[in-house]
Design a protein around this motif. Structure first.
Motif, short mmCIF file in Angstrom:
data_model
loop_
_atom_site.label_atom_id
_atom_site.label_comp_id
_atom_site.label_asym_id
_atom_site.label_seq_id
_atom_site.Cartn_x
_atom_site.Cartn_y
_atom_site.Cartn_z
N UNK A 139 7.45 -7.48 3.94
CA UNK A 139 6.11 -6.88 3.97
C UNK A 139 5.48 -7.05 5.34
N UNK A 140 5.66 -8.23 5.94
CA UNK A 140 5.10 -8.46 7.28
C UNK A 140 5.75 -7.52 8.29
N UNK A 141 7.05 -7.33 8.19
CA UNK A 141 7.75 -6.42 9.09
C UNK A 141 7.25 -4.98 8.93
N UNK A 142 7.18 -4.51 7.70
CA UNK A 142 6.73 -3.14 7.45
C UNK A 142 5.24 -2.96 7.74
N UNK A 143 4.43 -4.01 7.51
CA UNK A 143 3.02 -3.94 7.86
C UNK A 143 2.84 -3.87 9.37
N UNK A 144 3.67 -4.58 10.11
CA UNK A 144 3.62 -4.51 11.57
C UNK A 144 3.89 -3.10 12.06
#
Length: 178
Positions: A139-144
């Motif tokens: 999620x952090x990767x895709x949110x970035x």
């Protein structure tokens, strides 16, 4: 970097399809053994289906976030590209909080269950508990990635209207088909 994220997204999509396809087998065995005498009542099928369901939900949440379908709710009217980018950035910050919670507490959950095995099938629980911190990190990767796109829209570095490919009609722009 974009191609690595795209490849990871495709891998998640295929893993989601595989988990749903594999989930059909133990559930079918459970149903058939419950209502017919064709198959013996396997106990491990319930546990395997539960573990596959956990992974299916977590992978589905990861894929849904990348497709912007999981945490999106269309409450606001169409406010334009920049105002929409501001709202999405605010929304992404709230989702980031949940992602950090999943990453932190999921890691602790993983450490707690790393050396445990499941009751019936004797499967290592660490592989099951890995779903939570992996979901948080993804999620952090895709949110970035989404944050960068929205920031570019907000600062005017990206086109304000999405580039939609036009179908090939063979017509010259500005002329009718007559």
């Amino acid at each position: 970097m974009r191609s690595i994220i795209d490849a990871y997204y495709k891998l998640l999509t295929w893993l989601l399809v595989a988990s749903v396809a594999i989930l059909i087998v133990p559930i079918s065995l459970q149903v058939l053994s419950r209502y017919t005498q064709l198959f013996p009542a396997y106990i491990w099928t319930e546990e395997l289906s539960r573990f596959l369901f956990i992974w299916m939900v977590m992978i589905g949440a990861m894929v849904g976030l990348r497709e912007r379908t999981h945490f999106e709710v269309d409450v606001w009217p169409d406010l334009g590209p920049r105002a929409g980018a501001v709202l999405r950035i605010g929304s992404h910050l709230f989702v980031l909080i949940f992602a950090l919670v999943f990453l932190y507490w999921g890691s602790r959950f993983l450490m707690f269950g790393w050396y445990q095995t499941s009751e019936l099938a004797d499967l290592p629980m660490g592989f099951i508990f890995l779903a939570w911190p992996l979901a948080g990190a993804t999620w952090i990767l895709f949110l970035g990635e989404a944050f960068v796109e929205d920031w570019r829209t907000l600062t005017g570095q990206a086109p304000l209207t999405p580039e939609t490919p036009q179908p090939e009609t063979g017509l010259v722009p500005g002329r009718t088909a007559e």
